[in-house]
Design an enzyme around this catalytic site. Structure first.
Site, short mmCIF file in Angstrom:
data_model
loop_
_atom_site.label_atom_id
_atom_site.label_comp_id
_atom_site.label_asym_id
_atom_site.label_seq_id
_atom_site.Cartn_x
_atom_site.Cartn_y
_atom_site.Cartn_z
CD GLU A 20 25.60 29.52 37.50
OE1 GLU A 20 24.53 28.99 37.11
OE2 GLU A 20 26.68 30.82 37.28
CG ASN A 24 23.80 36.64 36.12
OD1 ASN A 24 23.78 37.11 37.53
ND2 ASN A 24 24.99 35.83 34.57
CG HIS A 72 28.62 32.07 34.27
ND1 HIS A 72 27.90 32.51 35.09
CD2 HIS A 72 28.98 32.64 33.21
CE1 HIS A 72 28.18 33.50 35.36
NE2 HIS A 72 28.52 33.70 33.85
CB SER A 77 27.44 36.59 31.18
OG SER A 77 28.18 36.03 31.76
P1 NAD Z 1 37.01 41.33 28.17
O1 NAD Z 1 36.54 42.58 27.84
O2 NAD Z 1 37.66 41.88 29.74
O3 NAD Z 1 38.25 40.51 27.93
C1 NAD Z 1 38.13 39.96 26.54
C2 NAD Z 1 39.54 39.31 25.70
O4 NAD Z 1 39.31 38.63 25.43
C3 NAD Z 1 40.51 40.58 26.23
O5 NAD Z 1 41.76 40.14 26.12
C4 NAD Z 1 40.06 40.52 24.39
O6 NAD Z 1 41.96 40.70 23.49
C5 NAD Z 1 40.12 38.71 23.57
N1 NAD Z 1 39.50 38.83 22.05
C6 NAD Z 1 39.05 39.36 21.76
N2 NAD Z 1 38.46 38.68 20.77
C7 NAD Z 1 39.34 37.63 20.68
C8 NAD Z 1 39.07 37.14 19.86
N3 NAD Z 1 38.48 36.77 18.42
N4 NAD Z 1 39.69 35.76 20.31
C9 NAD Z 1 40.78 35.69 21.54
N5 NAD Z 1 40.02 37.03 22.68
C10 NAD Z 1 39.76 37.66 21.79
O7 NAD Z 1 35.97 40.61 28.50
P2 NAD Z 1 35.47 39.60 29.70
O8 NAD Z 1 34.56 39.99 31.09
O9 NAD Z 1 36.60 38.70 30.13
O10 NAD Z 1 34.57 38.61 29.16
C11 NAD Z 1 35.07 37.94 28.61
C12 NAD Z 1 33.66 36.66 28.80
O11 NAD Z 1 33.53 36.56 30.02
C13 NAD Z 1 32.13 37.42 28.35
O12 NAD Z 1 31.23 35.51 27.42
C14 NAD Z 1 31.51 36.92 29.45
O13 NAD Z 1 30.24 37.53 28.98
C15 NAD Z 1 32.04 35.99 30.74
N6 NAD Z 1 31.67 36.33 31.75
C16 NAD Z 1 32.02 37.96 32.76
C17 NAD Z 1 31.83 38.36 33.99
C18 NAD Z 1 32.67 39.93 33.94
O14 NAD Z 1 32.21 39.91 35.91
N7 NAD Z 1 33.80 40.18 33.67
C19 NAD Z 1 31.53 37.16 34.09
C20 NAD Z 1 31.22 35.73 34.10
C21 NAD Z 1 31.62 35.12 32.98
#
Ligand code: NAD
Length: 289
Positions: free
Chosen positions: A155, A194, A143, A122
């Site tokens: 996106e 965003n 995204h 993000s």
């Molecule tokens: P999260 O913390 O819920 O999940 C992350 C996952 O990655 C976990 O399951 C963790 O075990 C795993 N992980 C940790 N280290 C790792 C590694 N080295 N290799 C592989 N997996 C690994 O995070 P999230 O909210 O799902 O966000 C993930 C991505 O998505 C981020 O880049 C975030 O910016 C993006 N994002 C999040 C949202 C949101 O609303 N949460 C929206 C759009 C984009």
């Protein structure tokens, strides 16, 4: 239909699990990768919850499509195995630069030449990751918004190195998995959503923090005068108040004052937003699901 068949999703947290499930639900073979078998067990629970949500949200009332989606998902905590035949890897690992860079470095070494890498990051710039992939021409951003089955934007954004054919493939793929593809012509921090939402929500917080009006009245003027279904404070409650707090607390002096206001009046009182039952508004149990 794009040329993509096999998809691997790295990270099975909030967004990774949604992306993996939605992709499987759309007919693709999906491998869910995470760092341990224990976390992958939790991912299975997340998928079961998503399957139930898809049913109640009317996407699959009799459960047959979600059942088939669960059958198209496989699991691996071994990166090389997880990507061995991947046409596309979608990366949704934590929003921490070092973790992402290290992930791409490892991935670049074990993935087949054909594999496209797409990041769901993000806030971290794609250009800070591309050189770690070993294949910047096959690296791109895709995204999603939280709750991908409902808020279905995809996106698509490349860097100056991204092959235009890869860009086109991703636009097509986003459509194939039920997203509305939103092409972005050049790299933009914050993507489109965003870039609009963050200043909008900051402006709303400034108005309430400055004592100009109550949050509910700020929401009211926005809803009534523009026809929007929700006002900024209703949106902030859905996002959760710790996210705007974390953004403001790292900003300039004024932003830090807004962060202190959020902390004192809401966060310290347990008013964290919709998920906690109260933020700027109070919510009943039925509204929290
Ligand atoms: P999260 O913390 O819920 O999940 C992350 C996952 O990655 C976990 O399951 C963790 O075990 C795993 N992980 C940790 N280290 C790792 C590694 N080295 N290799 C592989 N997996 C690994 O995070 P999230 O909210 O799902 O966000 C993930 C991505 O998505 C981020 O880049 C975030 O910016 C993006 N994002 C999040 C949202 C949101 O609303 N949460 C929206 C759009 C984009």
């Amino acid at each position: 239909m794009s040329t993509i068949k096999n998809v691997t999703v790295l990270g099975t947290g909030v967004l990774g699990s949604q992306i993996a499930f939605q992709t499987a639900f759309s007919g693709f073979e999906v491998t869910a990768y995470d760092i341990s078998d224990e976390i992958l067990e939790k991912a299975k629970e997340r998928f079961a919850t998503l399957a139930a949500t898809y049913k109640t949200d009317g996407l699959d009332p009799d459960g047959t499509k979600t059942e088939a989606a669960l059958g198209r998902l496989s699991y691996s905590a071994d990166l090389a195995e997880a990507v061995a035949d991947a046409d596309l890897v979608i990366e949704a690992v934590p929003e921490v630069l070092e973790i992402k860079q290290e992930t791409y470095e490892k991935l670049g070494k074990v993935a087949p030449e054909k594999t496209i890498f797409a990041s769901n990051s993000s806030t971290l710039p794609l250009s800070a990751l591309k050189d770690f992939t070993g294949r910047p021409e096959r690296f791109i951003g895709l995204h999603f918004a939280n709750q991908v089955w409902k808020f279905n934007t995809g996106e698509v954004m490349g860097t100056t190195d991204t092959d235009p054919a890869v860009f086109d493939t991703l636009v097509e793929f986003a459509g194939d998995i039920g997203m509305v593809p939103i092409p972005i012509h050049k790299e933009k921090p914050g993507w489109l959503l965003n870039s609009l939402l963050v200043p909008f929500l900051s402006a709303a917080q400034d108005l309430a923090f400055g004592g100009y009006a109550e949050p509910e009245d700020i929401d009211k003027v926005w809803r009534i005068a523009t026809g929007a279904p929700k006002g900024p404070f209703q949106i902030l409650d859905i996002i959760g108040l710790t996210t705007p707090y974390n953004i403001s607390v790292h900003g300039d002096e004024h932003a830090q004052q807004v962060a202190a206001w959020l902390k004192e009046n809401y966060i310290d009182k347990g008013k964290l937003g919709l998920a906690s039952g109260e933020g700027f508004y109070k919510y009943g149990a039925d509204e929290r699901a």
